[in-house]
Design a protein around this motif. Structure first.
Motif, PDB file in Angstrom:
ATOM      1  N   LYS A 138      82.491  20.917  19.908  1.00 12.76           N
ATOM      2  CA  LYS A 138      82.313  19.475  19.707  1.00 12.76           C
ATOM      3  C   LYS A 138      81.073  18.974  20.441  1.00 12.76           C
ATOM      4  O   LYS A 138      80.263  18.218  19.892  1.00 12.76           O
ATOM      5  CB  LYS A 138      83.560  18.739  20.187  1.00 12.76           C
ATOM      6  N   LYS A 139      80.897  19.407  21.688  1.00 10.20           N
ATOM      7  CA  LYS A 139      79.720  19.000  22.457  1.00 10.20           C
ATOM      8  C   LYS A 139      78.445  19.623  21.894  1.00 10.20           C
ATOM      9  O   LYS A 139      77.372  19.007  21.920  1.00 10.20           O
ATOM     10  CB  LYS A 139      79.882  19.385  23.922  1.00 10.20           C
ATOM     11  N   ALA A 140      78.561  20.855  21.401  1.00  7.08           N
ATOM     12  CA  ALA A 140      77.402  21.507  20.811  1.00  7.08           C
ATOM     13  C   ALA A 140      76.883  20.720  19.615  1.00  7.08           C
ATOM     14  O   ALA A 140      75.671  20.583  19.421  1.00  7.08           O
ATOM     15  CB  ALA A 140      77.765  22.929  20.383  1.00  7.08           C
ATOM     16  N   LEU A 141      77.795  20.164  18.817  1.00 13.16           N
ATOM     17  CA  LEU A 141      77.389  19.350  17.667  1.00 13.16           C
ATOM     18  C   LEU A 141      76.803  18.018  18.117  1.00 13.16           C
ATOM     19  O   LEU A 141      75.770  17.572  17.618  1.00 13.16           O
ATOM     20  CB  LEU A 141      78.589  19.110  16.748  1.00 13.16           C
ATOM     21  N   ALA A 142      77.440  17.387  19.093  1.00 11.65           N
ATOM     22  CA  ALA A 142      77.018  16.051  19.515  1.00 11.65           C
ATOM     23  C   ALA A 142      75.738  16.068  20.339  1.00 11.65           C
ATOM     24  O   ALA A 142      74.900  15.178  20.209  1.00 11.65           O
ATOM     25  CB  ALA A 142      78.143  15.380  20.306  1.00 11.65           C
ATOM     26  N   GLU A 143      75.564  17.101  21.186  1.00 12.95           N
ATOM     27  CA  GLU A 143      74.486  17.065  22.170  1.00 12.95           C
ATOM     28  C   GLU A 143      73.345  18.053  21.909  1.00 12.95           C
ATOM     29  O   GLU A 143      72.221  17.821  22.362  1.00 12.95           O
ATOM     30  CB  GLU A 143      75.062  17.346  23.566  1.00 12.95           C
ATOM     31  N   MET A 144      73.623  19.159  21.210  1.00 10.81           N
ATOM     32  CA  MET A 144      72.616  20.205  21.125  1.00 10.81           C
ATOM     33  C   MET A 144      72.121  20.498  19.705  1.00 10.81           C
ATOM     34  O   MET A 144      70.958  20.847  19.522  1.00 10.81           O
ATOM     35  CB  MET A 144      73.174  21.512  21.715  1.00 10.81           C
ATOM     36  N   PHE A 145      72.988  20.379  18.701  1.00  9.60           N
ATOM     37  CA  PHE A 145      72.649  20.837  17.365  1.00  9.60           C
ATOM     38  C   PHE A 145      71.375  20.193  16.832  1.00  9.60           C
ATOM     39  O   PHE A 145      70.443  20.878  16.402  1.00  9.60           O
ATOM     40  CB  PHE A 145      73.811  20.589  16.403  1.00  9.60           C
ATOM     41  N   PHE A 146      71.313  18.866  16.859  1.00  7.89           N
ATOM     42  CA  PHE A 146      70.169  18.168  16.275  1.00  7.89           C
ATOM     43  C   PHE A 146      68.897  18.387  17.098  1.00  7.89           C
ATOM     44  O   PHE A 146      67.796  18.445  16.547  1.00  7.89           O
ATOM     45  CB  PHE A 146      70.483  16.676  16.148  1.00  7.89           C
ATOM     46  N   THR A 147      69.065  18.547  18.405  1.00 11.54           N
ATOM     47  CA  THR A 147      67.905  18.836  19.260  1.00 11.54           C
ATOM     48  C   THR A 147      67.338  20.224  18.939  1.00 11.54           C
ATOM     49  O   THR A 147      66.125  20.388  18.792  1.00 11.54           O
ATOM     50  CB  THR A 147      68.312  18.776  20.743  1.00 11.54           C
ATOM     51  N   VAL A 148      68.233  21.202  18.824  1.00  6.45           N
ATOM     52  CA  VAL A 148      67.793  22.562  18.513  1.00  6.45           C
ATOM     53  C   VAL A 148      67.103  22.600  17.153  1.00  6.45           C
ATOM     54  O   VAL A 148      66.039  23.219  16.997  1.00  6.45           O
ATOM     55  CB  VAL A 148      68.991  23.535  18.542  1.00  6.45           C
ATOM     56  N   ARG A 149      67.690  21.935  16.169  1.00 11.59           N
ATOM     57  CA  ARG A 149      67.080  21.935  14.839  1.00 11.59           C
ATOM     58  C   ARG A 149      65.717  21.249  14.858  1.00 11.59           C
ATOM     59  O   ARG A 149      64.763  21.720  14.225  1.00 11.59           O
ATOM     60  CB  ARG A 149      68.002  21.247  13.833  1.00 11.59           C
ATOM     61  N   PHE A 150      65.603  20.135  15.592  1.00  6.32           N
ATOM     62  CA  PHE A 150      64.318  19.423  15.698  1.00  6.32           C
ATOM     63  C   PHE A 150      63.260  20.331  16.311  1.00  6.32           C
ATOM     64  O   PHE A 150      62.115  20.383  15.848  1.00  6.32           O
ATOM     65  CB  PHE A 150      64.498  18.161  16.534  1.00  6.32           C
ATOM     66  N   LEU A 151      63.633  21.054  17.381  1.00  2.00           N
ATOM     67  CA  LEU A 151      62.667  21.935  18.046  1.00  2.00           C
ATOM     68  C   LEU A 151      62.259  23.090  17.140  1.00  2.00           C
ATOM     69  O   LEU A 151      61.088  23.481  17.096  1.00  2.00           O
ATOM     70  CB  LEU A 151      63.275  22.478  19.338  1.00  2.00           C
ATOM     71  N   LEU A 152      63.210  23.655  16.416  1.00  2.00           N
ATOM     72  CA  LEU A 152      62.896  24.755  15.503  1.00  2.00           C
ATOM     73  C   LEU A 152      61.937  24.325  14.405  1.00  2.00           C
ATOM     74  O   LEU A 152      61.085  25.097  13.955  1.00  2.00           O
ATOM     75  CB  LEU A 152      64.176  25.310  14.887  1.00  2.00           C
ATOM     76  N   VAL A 153      62.064  23.075  13.964  1.00  2.00           N
ATOM     77  CA  VAL A 153      61.223  22.571  12.870  1.00  2.00           C
ATOM     78  C   VAL A 153      59.851  22.144  13.365  1.00  2.00           C
ATOM     79  O   VAL A 153      58.828  22.434  12.736  1.00  2.00           O
ATOM     80  CB  VAL A 153      61.930  21.398  12.153  1.00  2.00           C
ATOM     81  N   ASN A 154      59.797  21.482  14.518  1.00  2.00           N
ATOM     82  CA  ASN A 154      58.566  20.803  14.934  1.00  2.00           C
ATOM     83  C   ASN A 154      57.763  21.516  16.015  1.00  2.00           C
ATOM     84  O   ASN A 154      56.569  21.237  16.163  1.00  2.00           O
ATOM     85  CB  ASN A 154      58.914  19.387  15.421  1.00  2.00           C
ATOM     86  N   GLU A 155      58.394  22.393  16.790  1.00  2.36           N
ATOM     87  CA  GLU A 155      57.644  23.082  17.832  1.00  2.36           C
ATOM     88  C   GLU A 155      56.719  24.130  17.206  1.00  2.36           C
ATOM     89  O   GLU A 155      56.934  24.580  16.079  1.00  2.36           O
ATOM     90  CB  GLU A 155      58.603  23.768  18.817  1.00  2.36           C
ATOM     91  N   GLU A 156      55.695  24.524  17.979  1.00  2.00           N
ATOM     92  CA  GLU A 156      54.816  25.580  17.502  1.00  2.00           C
ATOM     93  C   GLU A 156      55.610  26.867  17.356  1.00  2.00           C
ATOM     94  O   GLU A 156      56.664  27.051  17.975  1.00  2.00           O
ATOM     95  CB  GLU A 156      53.641  25.762  18.461  1.00  2.00           C
ATOM     96  N   ILE A 157      55.109  27.768  16.554  1.00  2.00           N
ATOM     97  CA  ILE A 157      55.876  28.923  16.106  1.00  2.00           C
ATOM     98  C   ILE A 157      56.368  29.778  17.261  1.00  2.00           C
ATOM     99  O   ILE A 157      57.486  30.317  17.232  1.00  2.00           O
ATOM    100  CB  ILE A 157      55.042  29.769  15.103  1.00  2.00           C
ATOM    101  N   GLU A 158      55.581  29.911  18.340  1.00  3.56           N
ATOM    102  CA  GLU A 158      55.981  30.765  19.461  1.00  3.56           C
ATOM    103  C   GLU A 158      57.227  30.226  20.147  1.00  3.56           C
ATOM    104  O   GLU A 158      58.190  30.941  20.398  1.00  3.56           O
ATOM    105  CB  GLU A 158      54.834  30.872  20.468  1.00  3.56           C
ATOM    106  N   LYS A 159      57.205  28.921  20.453  1.00  2.90           N
ATOM    107  CA  LYS A 159      58.340  28.321  21.154  1.00  2.90           C
ATOM    108  C   LYS A 159      59.576  28.271  20.254  1.00  2.90           C
ATOM    109  O   LYS A 159      60.692  28.514  20.709  1.00  2.90           O
ATOM    110  CB  LYS A 159      57.971  26.916  21.629  1.00  2.90           C
TER     111      LYS A 159
END
Length: 503
Positions: free
Chosen positions: A367-388
């Motif tokens: 539940k916390k993973a969905l509320a606090e981490m999921f959207f952040t992780v997806r945002f970073l995967l999409v927008n961060e440079e390829i290495e990070k």
């Protein structure tokens, strides 16, 4: 032993059915290579689909691996059993190594694949689609009673061959052969009665024959006491009678369908605009809305006796509101709502899989993973440079399927290529943190290691300071306790002296 299994065709010569169908299957098998589509055998039950597949393997000397409806077929099972079998070589029952390069193939048969969408088979169809796209080297045959229960994508990846029900003459021929083998003298009229009652289902006819012949050496017409078999009614034929005729007997035919009223109303709702227009369309949807009210009361109050009123409105009600009899042929569609529900269920399964990894490696509840981490992780995967982004993907041990779900196929491919090129992978948490990050190769390795070392040193220093502070406080407590004990001893000694003086 059941006669259905005892007299199952061993070779293609024993198969009863259309010659054109058998010829198509033989041509497919002889021309098999990794670039050919798998075969999808579709048709009513008892028409010889599975028997033909097994007979094909026996005739060509192929090993056969069968996965049927009694087996669980979720994405893990499909990947482990079907996936490994489709791409690897095999060993025969006699221990002989079978090389596909020498034409010694292994036929993988997936029976009743139209039931693979059940809850316990979650993700099975998606895994099967991915497997077929990888071009397996071993031949694969899918078998379905209702091919249109499969997704359009899976159907398009296969070469479909449709089986028709057997006629009475073909069924009687098989029954006569069985009676001869069992030394049973049977009146031909008995066999014809059994064949007609089976309605083209050879399996049902053989079962009926075995039931009647039990303990008998001769069969007469008055020995035939079998219940009238209910034939599977095609939903497309029922809709055709609703939209193109005025015969109210369609209600009785709809009752024979293997569809609940909740499902059948979706069929009518989807195809009503294809047949009706204008005022007829308005009246048709008005009747459907009344039927839906009855279904709503069933769901809310569990009054299942209201189903018959809903079914009557969906069939006869819709049928009688049209202003004129319709003609011609119409291509009916499966309910699009079902595709949407299937898609959302598939998305939920993928989301659960991703959240399980995030919660595991971030030490959070799902539940916390969905509320606090999921959207952040997806945002970073999409927008961060390829290495990070690749580093994050490796940290959470995301698979190709996970990344396709999170960032799309194009971005996922870039991330997977970078991870494979630089050897990034998740490491065991039990090893030292610096060494763990050191296992990542590439230009970011030294920076990460230095940063981790610095943070680790700060934490250790802070921890040591706290330990020292705690020790000092503990020593002060011990000294204070000792002082209080001395004070109590002195007070007691003075009291004893006073008592001795007055005594």
């Amino acid at each position: 032993m059941l006669w259905v299994e005892k007299y199952r065709p061993k070779t293609l010569k024993d198969v009863v059915g259309e010659k054109k169908v058998v010829e198509k299957v033989i041509a497919w098998a002889k021309g098999w290579n990794a670039n050919k589509k798998p075969l999808l055998l579709a048709g009513p039950p008892g028409t010889g689909k599975t028997s033909l597949a097994l007979a094909l393997a026996n005739t060509l000397g192929w090993e056969a691996v069968e996965l049927n409806a009694s087996d669980q077929r979720n994405w893990q099972i499909i990947q482990r059993i079907v996936g490994e079998g489709a791409f690897n070589e095999t060993i025969s029952d006699e221990g002989e190594f079978l090389s596909s390069g020498e034409g010694k193939l292994k036929l993988i048969i997936l029976d009743e694949v139209d039931n693979i969408h059940k809850k316990e088979d979650a993700g099975g169809e998606g895994a099967l689609i991915r497997l077929i796209k990888r071009k397996p080297k071993q031949p694969l045959i899918l078998i379905a009673n209702e091919p249109y229960n499969l997704s359009a994508e899976l159907r398009n990846l296969c070469e479909m061959i449709v089986f028709k029900r057997l006629n009475v003459r073909q069924v009687v021929k098989v029954l006569e052969r069985i009676c001869t083998a069992e030394n049973i003298k049977a009146d031909r009229r008995v066999l014809e009665a059994i064949a007609k009652n089976a309605g083209g289902d050879l399996r049902a006819a053989i079962n009926d024959l075995q039931a009647i012949a039990e303990g008998r050496n001769e069969l007469r017409l008055n020995d035939v006491v079998i219940a009238k078999r209910t034939q599977d009614t095609d939903v497309f034929k029922v809709m055709q009678k609703i939209f193109k005729s005025y015969n109210p007997a369609v209600y009785n035919e709809a009752m024979l369908l293997d569809e609940s009223p909740e499902d059948f109303i979706d069929w009518i709702d989807e195809n009503l605009p294809l047949e009706y227009d204008g005022n007829d369309l308005f009246k048709g949807y008005l009747v459907l809305s009344r039927a839906d009210m009855f279904l709503g009361r069933v769901r809310k109050r569990q009054f299942y006796r209201l189903w018959k009123y809903a079914s009557y409105l969906v069939t006869v009600g819709v049928q009688q509101v049209k202003s004129e009899k319709k003609g011609g042929w119409t291509r009916y569609r499966r309910p699009s709502r079902w595709q949407m529900l299937f898609y959302t269920r598939s998305k939920r399964e993928k989301l659960k899989k991703v959240l399980a990894k995030i919660s595991k490696y971030s030490h959070l509840s799902t539940k916390k993973a969905l509320a606090e981490m999921f959207f952040t992780v997806r945002f970073l995967l999409v927008n961060e440079e390829i290495e990070k982004a690749a580093k994050i993907a490796a940290f959470y041990d995301f698979s190709v399927e996970d990344l396709n779900f999170l960032v799309g196929e194009e971005r996922a491919k870039d991330l997977v290529d970078f991870i494979e090129k630089h050897g990034l992978h998740r490491v065991d948490e039990s090893v030292d943190t610096v060494n763990a990050f050191g296992s990542f190769e590439g230009p970011i390795r030294s920076d990460i290691a230095l940063e981790v070392t610095r943070v680790k040193s700060e934490i250790e220093d802070e921890f040591e300071d706290k330990i020292e502070e705690a020790k000092m406080k503990e020593n002060e407590k011990e000294k204070a306790v000792e002082r209080r004990k001395k004070k109590r001893r002195k007070s007691k000694e003075s009291k004893d002296l006073t008592l001795d003086f007055f005594s």
